[in-house]
Scaffold this motif. Structure first.
Motif, PDB file in Angstrom:
ATOM      1  N   ALA A 237      19.095 -13.292  -1.698  1.00 59.23           N
ATOM      2  CA  ALA A 237      18.923 -14.528  -2.462  1.00 59.23           C
ATOM      3  C   ALA A 237      18.181 -15.581  -1.648  1.00 59.23           C
ATOM      4  CB  ALA A 237      20.284 -15.074  -2.898  1.00 59.23           C
ATOM      5  N   GLN A 238      18.511 -15.686  -0.361  1.00 58.76           N
ATOM      6  CA  GLN A 238      17.832 -16.648   0.507  1.00 58.76           C
ATOM      7  C   GLN A 238      16.362 -16.277   0.695  1.00 58.76           C
ATOM      8  OE1 GLN A 238      20.488 -16.201   3.867  1.00 58.76           O
ATOM      9  NE2 GLN A 238      21.490 -18.171   3.458  1.00 58.76           N
ATOM     10  N   ALA A 239      16.088 -14.993   0.844  1.00 59.32           N
ATOM     11  CA  ALA A 239      14.707 -14.531   1.018  1.00 59.32           C
ATOM     12  C   ALA A 239      13.885 -14.818  -0.238  1.00 59.32           C
ATOM     13  CB  ALA A 239      14.691 -13.035   1.336  1.00 59.32           C
ATOM     14  N   LYS A 240      14.479 -14.573  -1.385  1.00 60.65           N
ATOM     15  CA  LYS A 240      13.783 -14.821  -2.649  1.00 60.65           C
ATOM     16  C   LYS A 240      13.475 -16.303  -2.823  1.00 60.65           C
ATOM     17  CE  LYS A 240      14.046 -13.853  -7.613  1.00 60.65           C
ATOM     18  NZ  LYS A 240      14.842 -13.204  -8.687  1.00 60.65           N
ATOM     19  N   THR A 241      14.442 -17.155  -2.504  1.00 60.41           N
ATOM     20  CA  THR A 241      14.240 -18.601  -2.616  1.00 60.41           C
ATOM     21  C   THR A 241      13.131 -19.069  -1.683  1.00 60.41           C
ATOM     22  OG1 THR A 241      16.553 -18.980  -3.226  1.00 60.41           O
ATOM     23  CG2 THR A 241      15.342 -20.856  -2.345  1.00 60.41           C
ATOM     24  N   ALA A 242      13.094 -18.510  -0.475  1.00 57.26           N
ATOM     25  CA  ALA A 242      12.098 -18.910   0.516  1.00 57.26           C
ATOM     26  C   ALA A 242      10.676 -18.572   0.080  1.00 57.26           C
ATOM     27  CB  ALA A 242      12.399 -18.238   1.853  1.00 57.26           C
ATOM     28  N   ILE A 243      10.529 -17.512  -0.724  1.00 57.54           N
ATOM     29  CA  ILE A 243       9.192 -17.067  -1.126  1.00 57.54           C
ATOM     30  C   ILE A 243       8.819 -17.552  -2.523  1.00 57.54           C
ATOM     31  CG2 ILE A 243       7.781 -15.036  -1.663  1.00 57.54           C
ATOM     32  CD1 ILE A 243       9.427 -13.527   0.456  1.00 57.54           C
ATOM     33  N   VAL A 244       9.653 -17.261  -3.486  1.00 55.81           N
ATOM     34  CA  VAL A 244       9.298 -17.483  -4.887  1.00 55.81           C
ATOM     35  C   VAL A 244       9.201 -18.966  -5.240  1.00 55.81           C
ATOM     36  CG1 VAL A 244       9.989 -17.092  -7.277  1.00 55.81           C
ATOM     37  CG2 VAL A 244      10.269 -15.271  -5.575  1.00 55.81           C
ATOM     38  N   THR A 245      10.136 -19.763  -4.761  1.00 56.26           N
ATOM     39  CA  THR A 245      10.159 -21.176  -5.127  1.00 56.26           C
ATOM     40  C   THR A 245       8.878 -21.909  -4.736  1.00 56.26           C
ATOM     41  OG1 THR A 245      12.575 -21.224  -5.012  1.00 56.26           O
ATOM     42  CG2 THR A 245      11.423 -23.346  -4.915  1.00 56.26           C
ATOM     43  N   PRO A 246       8.441 -21.854  -3.469  1.00 50.87           N
ATOM     44  CA  PRO A 246       7.193 -22.543  -3.120  1.00 50.87           C
ATOM     45  C   PRO A 246       5.949 -21.866  -3.681  1.00 50.87           C
ATOM     46  CG  PRO A 246       8.043 -21.358  -1.220  1.00 50.87           C
ATOM     47  CD  PRO A 246       9.095 -21.273  -2.275  1.00 50.87           C
TER      48      PRO A 246
ATOM     49  N   LEU B 182       0.830  -1.207   0.000  1.00 47.59           N
ATOM     50  CA  LEU B 182       0.000   0.000   0.000  1.00 47.59           C
ATOM     51  C   LEU B 182       0.863   1.255   0.000  1.00 47.59           C
ATOM     52  CD1 LEU B 182      -2.896  -1.045   2.410  1.00 47.59           C
ATOM     53  CD2 LEU B 182      -2.798  -1.137  -0.083  1.00 47.59           C
ATOM     54  N   VAL B 183       2.046   1.176   0.595  1.00 46.32           N
ATOM     55  CA  VAL B 183       3.007   2.288   0.509  1.00 46.32           C
ATOM     56  C   VAL B 183       3.363   2.529  -0.960  1.00 46.32           C
ATOM     57  CG1 VAL B 183       5.366   3.013   1.019  1.00 46.32           C
ATOM     58  CG2 VAL B 183       3.952   2.010   2.821  1.00 46.32           C
ATOM     59  N   ASP B 184       3.591   1.438  -1.705  1.00 48.29           N
ATOM     60  CA  ASP B 184       3.890   1.556  -3.134  1.00 48.29           C
ATOM     61  C   ASP B 184       2.735   2.210  -3.892  1.00 48.29           C
ATOM     62  OD1 ASP B 184       6.400   0.479  -2.931  1.00 48.29           O
ATOM     63  OD2 ASP B 184       6.062  -1.141  -4.363  1.00 48.29           O
ATOM     64  N   SER B 185       1.509   1.799  -3.570  1.00 45.90           N
ATOM     65  CA  SER B 185       0.336   2.378  -4.243  1.00 45.90           C
ATOM     66  C   SER B 185       0.237   3.873  -3.967  1.00 45.90           C
ATOM     67  CB  SER B 185      -0.951   1.679  -3.782  1.00 45.90           C
ATOM     68  OG  SER B 185      -1.048   0.383  -4.312  1.00 45.90           O
ATOM     69  N   THR B 186       0.500   4.243  -2.725  1.00 50.00           N
ATOM     70  CA  THR B 186       0.349   5.641  -2.313  1.00 50.00           C
ATOM     71  C   THR B 186       1.456   6.526  -2.874  1.00 50.00           C
ATOM     72  OG1 THR B 186      -0.700   4.918  -0.250  1.00 50.00           O
ATOM     73  CG2 THR B 186       0.118   7.180  -0.327  1.00 50.00           C
ATOM     74  N   THR B 187       2.662   6.016  -2.903  1.00 53.50           N
ATOM     75  CA  THR B 187       3.804   6.827  -3.338  1.00 53.50           C
ATOM     76  C   THR B 187       4.067   6.750  -4.837  1.00 53.50           C
ATOM     77  OG1 THR B 187       5.366   5.021  -2.866  1.00 53.50           O
ATOM     78  CG2 THR B 187       4.936   6.609  -1.094  1.00 53.50           C
ATOM     79  N   GLY B 188       3.375   5.823  -5.520  1.00 53.05           N
ATOM     80  CA  GLY B 188       3.569   5.686  -6.951  1.00 53.05           C
ATOM     81  C   GLY B 188       4.873   5.012  -7.338  1.00 53.05           C
ATOM     82  N   ARG B 189       5.476   4.261  -6.411  1.00 49.59           N
ATOM     83  CA  ARG B 189       6.714   3.531  -6.692  1.00 49.59           C
ATOM     84  C   ARG B 189       6.394   2.034  -6.672  1.00 49.59           C
ATOM     85  NH1 ARG B 189      11.652   5.559  -6.392  1.00 49.59           N
ATOM     86  NH2 ARG B 189      12.440   3.659  -5.399  1.00 49.59           N
ATOM     87  N   PHE B 190       5.809   1.549  -7.759  1.00 50.75           N
ATOM     88  CA  PHE B 190       5.319   0.172  -7.798  1.00 50.75           C
ATOM     89  C   PHE B 190       6.452  -0.837  -7.939  1.00 50.75           C
ATOM     90  CE2 PHE B 190       3.641  -3.588  -9.930  1.00 50.75           C
ATOM     91  CZ  PHE B 190       2.520  -3.869  -9.162  1.00 50.75           C
ATOM     92  N   HIS B 191       6.363  -1.893  -7.135  1.00 49.16           N
ATOM     93  CA  HIS B 191       7.219  -3.066  -7.271  1.00 49.16           C
ATOM     94  C   HIS B 191       6.297  -4.285  -7.275  1.00 49.16           C
ATOM     95  CE1 HIS B 191       9.737   0.009  -5.270  1.00 49.16           C
ATOM     96  NE2 HIS B 191      10.714  -0.493  -6.013  1.00 49.16           N
ATOM     97  N   THR B 192       6.744  -5.367  -7.889  1.00 47.77           N
ATOM     98  CA  THR B 192       5.901  -6.563  -7.914  1.00 47.77           C
ATOM     99  C   THR B 192       5.698  -7.076  -6.491  1.00 47.77           C
ATOM    100  OG1 THR B 192       7.731  -8.142  -8.113  1.00 47.77           O
ATOM    101  CG2 THR B 192       6.838  -7.185 -10.173  1.00 47.77           C
ATOM    102  N   PHE B 193       4.639  -7.869  -6.318  1.00 47.96           N
ATOM    103  CA  PHE B 193       4.325  -8.405  -4.997  1.00 47.96           C
ATOM    104  C   PHE B 193       5.461  -9.301  -4.504  1.00 47.96           C
ATOM    105  CE2 PHE B 193       0.840 -10.252  -2.138  1.00 47.96           C
ATOM    106  CZ  PHE B 193       0.752  -9.079  -1.408  1.00 47.96           C
ATOM    107  N   GLY B 194       6.114  -9.994  -5.434  1.00 48.79           N
ATOM    108  CA  GLY B 194       7.257 -10.817  -5.064  1.00 48.79           C
ATOM    109  C   GLY B 194       8.395  -9.981  -4.517  1.00 48.79           C
ATOM    110  N   GLU B 195       8.658  -8.837  -5.163  1.00 43.68           N
ATOM    111  CA  GLU B 195       9.719  -7.943  -4.701  1.00 43.68           C
ATOM    112  C   GLU B 195       9.387  -7.371  -3.332  1.00 43.68           C
ATOM    113  OE1 GLU B 195      11.570  -5.980  -8.757  1.00 43.68           O
ATOM    114  OE2 GLU B 195       9.577  -5.329  -8.134  1.00 43.68           O
ATOM    115  N   VAL B 196       8.131  -6.985  -3.147  1.00 41.96           N
ATOM    116  CA  VAL B 196       7.706  -6.448  -1.848  1.00 41.96           C
ATOM    117  C   VAL B 196       7.823  -7.529  -0.774  1.00 41.96           C
ATOM    118  CG1 VAL B 196       5.796  -5.423  -0.556  1.00 41.96           C
ATOM    119  CG2 VAL B 196       6.153  -4.786  -2.948  1.00 41.96           C
ATOM    120  N   GLY B 197       7.470  -8.763  -1.147  1.00 40.95           N
ATOM    121  CA  GLY B 197       7.564  -9.870  -0.200  1.00 40.95           C
ATOM    122  C   GLY B 197       8.989 -10.136   0.241  1.00 40.95           C
TER     123      GLY B 197
END
Length: 274
Positions: free
Chosen positions: A129-138, A96-111
């Motif tokens: 890299a570890q954070a991305k693997t923990a979220i994106v892979t599953p 929602l910070v992204d929506s309000t400020t107009g600096r959009f990132h994908t939900f994966g990036e925000v996660g």
């Protein structure tokens, strides 16, 4: 002055203690009343709903079971499963910070960013890299809830047009549906990525119906998130809340048109499509 303060401080502390006691008592009563209202809302369902022209579906947790991702994220946080709610709320907050400020990132990036923030707060070593693997892979291979395939098939048999509306990316939801064998049930897949705004911003719902060429009253959202239901109802849609385990409605929002335990229950409440 010292003598004056020594006399006044106990009086001030006593008054403060009394004030906090009264306020806390009121908050406790309000919390009890809110919980009671939530329990009532979760047991009240509409026997028959108006047939929408399109049924829109949220994806994660509504259709897909996030258990595998929770386990993966918990492991990344050193086995701290208790931090999962903090991570998810941090992710929603900053979308929602992204929506309000107009600096959009994908939900994966925000996660990923939110997971790194929680790890930093808790003093847990975690790389990007570890954070991305923990979220994106599953996330790519989440299974559907047991009621989903039969429920979607039954809705299609009743003549309904089904469209997904998600905060995930276009490619992300395509991969999820393909791996979960859900692609064939949906006529369209819509992602907030196309307008750079996140649900529950009411503009996302307005965009979705404009894209599909229908009026607000002809749309229904099915979701397991109280915040998503709140956005859809504020935008003038019908809404069905699926009470997945651990999910509750936001008691200050407009109530949904029905609360169900699964898609089979929703199918039984909807008439055939017009």
């Amino acid at each position: 002055m010292t003598r004056f303060l020594s006399k006044q401080i106990p009086t001030f502390l006593c008054a403060t203690s009394l004030f906090l006691s009264v306020v806390c008592g009121q908050l406790s009563a309000q919390t009890h009343e809110s919980r009671h209202s939530q329990q009532e809302a979760n047991t009240q369902v509409t026997s028959k709903l108006n047939a929408p022209k399109i049924i829109f579906f949220d994806v994660n947790e509504t259709l897909l079971d996030l258990t595998a991702m929770r386990s993966s994220v918990g492991e990344a946080l050193g086995g701290r499963d208790d931090l999962l709610p903090l991570w998810f709320s941090t992710m929603l907050h900053h979308s929602l910070v992204d929506s309000t400020t107009g600096r959009f990132h994908t939900f994966g990036e925000v996660g990923v960013a939110s997971l790194l923030m929680v790890a930093e707060i808790e003093g847990i070593e975690l790389t990007k890299a570890q954070a991305k693997t923990a979220i994106v892979t599953p996330l790519r291979s989440l299974p559907p809830h047991p009621d989903v395939r039969d429920g979607l098939r039954a809705l299609k048999d009743k003549g309904y047009k089904l469209v997904s509306l998600t905060n995930s990316s276009n490619q992300g939801v395509y991969t999820q549906f393909k791996n979960a064998d859900l692609l064939s049930y949906f006529d369209e897949r819509l992602s907030v990525e196309d307008i750079n705004l996140y649900k529950p911003d009411t503009r996302t719902y307005e965009w979705a119906i404009a894209k599909m060429g229908i009026a607000p009253e002809d749309a229904m959202l099915v979701a397991a998130h109280g915040w998503d239901i709140a956005g859809a109802k504020q935008a003038g849609w019908q809404a069905a809340f699926i009470a997945r385990p651990g999910k509750v409605l936001y008691p200050l929002a407009i109530a949904p048109d029905t609360v169900v335990s699964g898609l089979d229950e929703l199918v039984s409440q909807l008439p055939d499509a017009k």
